[in-house]
Structure formats: structure tokens, C-alpha cells
Design an enzyme around this catalytic site. Structure first.
Site, PDB file in Angstrom:
ATOM      1  N   GLY A 193     -11.271   0.857  -2.710  1.00  0.00           N
ATOM      2  CA  GLY A 193     -10.187   0.163  -3.397  1.00  0.00           C
ATOM      3  C   GLY A 193      -9.598   0.938  -4.556  1.00  0.00           C
ATOM      4  O   GLY A 193      -9.006   1.996  -4.381  1.00  0.00           O
TER       5      GLY A 193
ATOM      6  N   LYS B 210       5.160  -9.378  10.630  1.00  0.00           N
ATOM      7  CA  LYS B 210       4.752  -9.893  11.938  1.00  0.00           C
ATOM      8  C   LYS B 210       5.453 -11.205  12.263  1.00  0.00           C
ATOM      9  O   LYS B 210       5.860 -11.441  13.395  1.00  0.00           O
ATOM     10  CB  LYS B 210       3.232 -10.085  11.949  1.00  0.00           C
ATOM     11  CG  LYS B 210       2.656 -10.428  13.304  1.00  0.00           C
ATOM     12  CD  LYS B 210       1.135 -10.458  13.240  1.00  0.00           C
ATOM     13  CE  LYS B 210       0.532 -10.739  14.620  1.00  0.00           C
ATOM     14  NZ  LYS B 210      -0.952 -10.762  14.577  1.00  0.00           N
TER      15      LYS B 210
ATOM     16  N   ILE C  14     -11.011   2.569  -6.999  1.00  0.00           N
ATOM     17  CA  ILE C  14     -11.756   3.706  -7.556  1.00  0.00           C
ATOM     18  C   ILE C  14     -11.162   5.005  -6.995  1.00  0.00           C
ATOM     19  O   ILE C  14     -11.103   5.173  -5.778  1.00  0.00           O
ATOM     20  CB  ILE C  14     -13.251   3.632  -7.178  1.00  0.00           C
ATOM     21  CG1 ILE C  14     -13.860   2.297  -7.614  1.00  0.00           C
ATOM     22  CG2 ILE C  14     -14.011   4.792  -7.801  1.00  0.00           C
ATOM     23  CD1 ILE C  14     -15.284   2.108  -7.163  1.00  0.00           C
TER      24      ILE C  14
ATOM     25  N   GLU D 277      -6.187   7.334  -0.249  1.00  0.00           N
ATOM     26  CA  GLU D 277      -7.095   6.902  -1.308  1.00  0.00           C
ATOM     27  C   GLU D 277      -7.543   5.464  -1.127  1.00  0.00           C
ATOM     28  O   GLU D 277      -8.697   5.111  -1.383  1.00  0.00           O
ATOM     29  CB  GLU D 277      -6.412   7.057  -2.670  1.00  0.00           C
ATOM     30  CG  GLU D 277      -7.274   6.700  -3.861  1.00  0.00           C
ATOM     31  CD  GLU D 277      -8.386   7.708  -4.119  1.00  0.00           C
ATOM     32  OE1 GLU D 277      -9.555   7.328  -3.946  1.00  0.00           O
ATOM     33  OE2 GLU D 277      -8.089   8.856  -4.472  1.00  0.00           O
TER      34      GLU D 277
ATOM     35  N   LYS E 186     -15.662   4.074   6.019  1.00  0.00           N
ATOM     36  CA  LYS E 186     -15.373   4.719   4.742  1.00  0.00           C
ATOM     37  C   LYS E 186     -16.238   5.970   4.547  1.00  0.00           C
ATOM     38  O   LYS E 186     -15.777   6.974   3.999  1.00  0.00           O
ATOM     39  CB  LYS E 186     -15.607   3.730   3.597  1.00  0.00           C
ATOM     40  CG  LYS E 186     -14.648   2.547   3.615  1.00  0.00           C
ATOM     41  CD  LYS E 186     -15.046   1.491   2.603  1.00  0.00           C
ATOM     42  CE  LYS E 186     -14.092   0.296   2.625  1.00  0.00           C
ATOM     43  NZ  LYS E 186     -14.528  -0.781   1.716  1.00  0.00           N
TER      44      LYS E 186
ATOM     45  N   VAL F 130     -10.870   3.914   0.879  1.00  0.00           N
ATOM     46  CA  VAL F 130     -12.252   3.946   0.398  1.00  0.00           C
ATOM     47  C   VAL F 130     -12.330   3.407  -1.028  1.00  0.00           C
ATOM     48  O   VAL F 130     -11.660   3.914  -1.923  1.00  0.00           O
ATOM     49  CB  VAL F 130     -12.835   5.381   0.431  1.00  0.00           C
ATOM     50  CG1 VAL F 130     -14.270   5.376  -0.079  1.00  0.00           C
ATOM     51  CG2 VAL F 130     -12.763   5.964   1.831  1.00  0.00           C
TER      52      VAL F 130
ATOM     53  N   VAL G  81      -2.351  -6.465   0.594  1.00  0.00           N
ATOM     54  CA  VAL G  81      -2.125  -5.091   0.137  1.00  0.00           C
ATOM     55  C   VAL G  81      -0.639  -4.761   0.118  1.00  0.00           C
ATOM     56  O   VAL G  81      -0.110  -4.229  -0.863  1.00  0.00           O
ATOM     57  CB  VAL G  81      -2.895  -4.091   1.016  1.00  0.00           C
ATOM     58  CG1 VAL G  81      -2.576  -2.655   0.599  1.00  0.00           C
ATOM     59  CG2 VAL G  81      -4.392  -4.340   0.919  1.00  0.00           C
TER      60      VAL G  81
END
Length: 411
Positions: free
Chosen positions: A132, A44, A134, A127, A203, A130, A13
Site C-alpha cells: 500500500g 463497469k 509504504i 509501487e 507481492k 506491494v 483505489v
């Protein structure tokens, strides 16, 4: 003027967000009237090579990021609960807008972060927590200007949906489908969060806060994974014209919020019937617009990055949300329903006893029935027959949904 962004985490992501900011720089400038720049990335492992511009601060210490002379937005894309929560608290206290893709953390600490953000007059974007790519949260925000949302249902976990699709289409066992999901990168080495419904549960709680301003008590939410679904159950459902889907549902029953995350059967007329593979879908029912369904990719680098970037625009352009988030009262939580008649698939019962509240609708051999009755009656049957398995059917069921040649009629 420039908007300075820090990205916490550079996995799938985080890297997707970084690349999207680079590739869509002109579009962002056109919309915001300001240039968006990544000022820092929290990592990390500082030994790992990454394709990041040399002008960007790369650090393993979040304190280095907080010391930047300008910091406007912090994007969090870390898989954990406590450290990301603490990082985002500090970012808010410094006066930064925050954006997160971390559903587990936000389900646990979202209320606290939103309250703190209001106190510091900054916005929170979530956003990407939940479904991805959509835009369900943005859609709910728009609907809530006038509409009263009454129910939200969704296929919120692509891994579970992929497994159920593979089991049906390729006649695979659960174990075979899970292994394929892991090989394709759809499931982790430890898939518990996905296949036991925890991911979809988190979610659902986030959606509840947006749609209703509060959430149910977590321990009262019915959460069931997909591990009990066998090839035989899949086959029986297909004969009856139905498909298994792992569906999260949250809605108002009177003043009570009722929620569940569990396997449910859907027929050909249901919008979830054709949602296959790793796709997600969300169905929203409100009093004015009625039912609308959103469908699209639920995970992945760019679908999730898309949600984060849309949130970036949102937090830059909007004042903090003042929507109250509360918990249901004790009076509300005591309400229980079990007397509503609905359709069920039951499996493991060769003959059904007579019951005045039970109607037989279809039979698919080997003890698989579609019946209409109350949940209380189903529980009585299950108590008498410990091997009985049952699943709700979404909406109404008619034999026309299935191949009539496979359904003995005239009970």
C-alpha cells in the site's frame, strides 16, 4: 503542457487516485512542471452515479479511451487478471506509461509488461502492488544503485495481521476475528487470498523481481496461511514472550533464491513485534546500509492512492528500467536447505525425546515448547507425531524475552 491520465476502475483505489489528482493538482504541477488531468475513467456499471467532472470521458469500453487524441498515462485499479493485462498491453503499444495497483495480475504478467514497455520506451509503475502506502519499491530502486540486497522480509497482508492481532488482544477465535475483519471491510466475503497467503505470495514475487532481478519457481515457494493458528497457540506464544506474524521472506542463499510466506513467531526485539492491526512493514537487508525497516498502512483508499501518485511522478521523470528479470536456473533450483539450526515453537508434544541435534529452550505447558534444532529433525518429530504443529521463530530466542515465572528452566 498537460499530462493526460486515464483511470481503469473506479472502486476504492481508482476513486482515491482521482480525488488525489484533483486535491494535489498544484503539487503535481510544481514537481512535474506540467498540469495533470484525468481524461477518462473506465467503469463497469454505467448506471451507478459517480462524483466525476463532466469533462471527463466515462466509458465501459476501453477502446474509447485508446481513441483519445492525447493519452499519456494509464492507471489500472481493477480486481482481475486477464482484462487488465490486455488493457495495459494495448496502452503500452499505444506509447503510454502504465501504473498498476493489481498485485495478482502483475505477479503473473509483470515480466511481460516490463519487457513490452522497454520495447516501446515507456515506464511501468507498480509501487501500489506491494504494501500500500509504504514506498518499498522506490526504496529498493534507490538501494540497488550501489547496495546489494540480500534479504527482504515483510508483513504484507493487513487482513491476516489484523486477525492475528485481534485473536491475541481480545482472546478471540480465528472465526470471530475473521468476521470482524469482514465487518470492518478489511476482508472480502471470500477471504481466501488473504488468509491462505496468496495475496502476500504475489507481492513477494514482485519484490523478488525488484530485489534480485528474478524470482523462484512458484511451486517451490513454501506458502502457508493462518487458518491453523488457534487461540491456544496464540496463548502459548504469549506466555513465551512471542507473537505470531504472517511473514513473507525472500533472500539469496548462495545463488539460490529462497522464499516463503508463512506464520512465524517474533520476540520483543524484532521490528515486526509491534506491527499491529492492518499495518504492513518491510525489512530490507543489504550489504552496505544493513537492515532498514519501513512501516505504514498497507491498504485503503488514500495510502494506495499515495503509492499510485508517487508512481505517476516516477514514470513521468524516469526512463524505462533496464533491470533484467530472469528465472532461476535448474542448477539453482535443485539447492535445498534443511541443515541450519534455528529456533522453533512446537505444539502438541508433552515430552520430547532425546536427540543430539535438539536443544530445549523453554516450555509453556500443554505441550508447547521452544527448541533449537534443524528443520529435518522437526520433520522427523512431526512424522512420529501426526498431531504435532510447528512454527519457526525469527532470530534467536532467549528466556529473557518471556515471563520467567511461566517457563520452567533447568531441563
Amino acid at each position: 503542457m498537460t499530462v493526460k491520465v486515464a483511470i481503469l476502475g473506479f472502486g476504492t483505489v481508482g476513486e482515491g487516485v482521482y480525488q488525489t489528482i484533483q486535491s494535489h493538482a498544484e503539487e503535481l504541477t510544481a514537481v512535474l512542471g506540467k498540469k495533470v488531468e484525468v481524461a477518462a475513467v473506465l467503469i463497469k456499471n454505467d448506471q451507478k452515479k459517480r462524483n466525476i467532472d463532466p469533462d471527463v470521458l466515462i466509458t465501459t469500453d476501453f477502446a474509447d479511451i485508446l481513441r483519445l487524441p492525447q493519452l499519456d498515462i494509464v492507471v489500472e485499479a481493477i480486481v482481475d487478471k486477464e482484462p487488465p493485462f490486455l488493457f495495459l498491453k494495448q496502452a503500452i503499444q499505444r506509447g503510454c506509461h502504465i501504473i498498476t495497483a493489481n498485485k495478482e495480475m502483475f505477479a503473473h504478467y509483470g515480466k511481460e509488461l516490463l519487457t513490452l514497455a522497454d520495447e516501446h520506451h515507456v515506464s511501468v509503475g507498480f509501487e501500489a502492488t506491494v504494501a500500500g502506502g509504504i514506498p518499498v519499491i522506490q526504496t529498493l530502486r534507490q538501494l540497488l544503485n550501489i547496495n546489494n540486497v540480500q534479504q527482504v522480509q515483510g508483513i504484507l497482508n493487513g487482513t491476516s495481521n489484523f486477525i492475528l492481532t485481534e485473536m491475541r488482544e481480545k482472546q478471540q477465535s480465528f472465526e470471530q476475528a475473521l468476521k470482524l475483519a469482514q465487518e470492518n471491510g478489511f476482508a472480502e466475503a471470500d477471504p481466501t487470498n488473504d488468509i491462505e497467503g496468496f495475496d502476500a505470495f504475489y507481492k513477494t514475487m514482485i519484490l523478488s523481481r525488484i530485489a534480485f532481478g528474478k524470482e523462484p519457481h512458484w511451486h517451490e515457494v513454501e506458502r502457508e496461511g493462518i487458518t491453523a493458528i488457534t487461540s491456544e497457540l496464540i496463548e502459548a506464544a504469549v506466555k513465551l514472550g512471542l507473537r505470531f506474524k504472517h511473514i513473507a521472506s525472500i533472500g539469496l542463499v548462495g545463488n539460490q533464491i529462497e522464499a516463503s510466506v508463512k506464520p512465524i513467531l517474533v520476540g520483543k526485539e524484532d521490528p515486526f513485534y509491534h506491527v499491529e492491526g492492518v499495518q504492513n512493514a518491510v525489512n530490507v537487508y543489504s550489504d552496505i546500509v544493513g537492515r532498514i525497516t519501513l512501516q505504514g498502512p498497507g491498504a485503503g483508499m488514500y495510502p494506495t492512492a499515495s503509492a499510485v501518485i508517487e508512481d505517476l511522478v516516477y514514470v513521468c521523470q524516469n526512463a524505462p528500467s533496464k533491470r533484467r528479470i530472469t528465472s532461476p536456473s535448474q542448477e539453482e533450483s535443485e539447492h535445498k536447505s534443511g541443515r541450519q539450526s534455528k529456533c522453533w515453537l512446537i505444539y502438541g508434544q508433552k515430552d520430547l525425546p532425546y536427540h543430539p541435534l535438539l536443544t530445549k529452550l523453554a516450555y509453556a505447558a500443554e505441550g508447547a515448547w521452544i527448541i533449537r534444532t534443524h528443520k529435518d529433525v522437526i520433520e522427523e518429530l512431526a512424522e512420529a507425531n501426526k498431531s504435532l504443529i510447528y512454527f519457526p521463530v525469527l532470530g534467536d530466542y532467549t528466556a529473557d524475552l518471556a515471563d520467567k515465572a511461566l517457563i520452567p528452566l533447568g531441563f
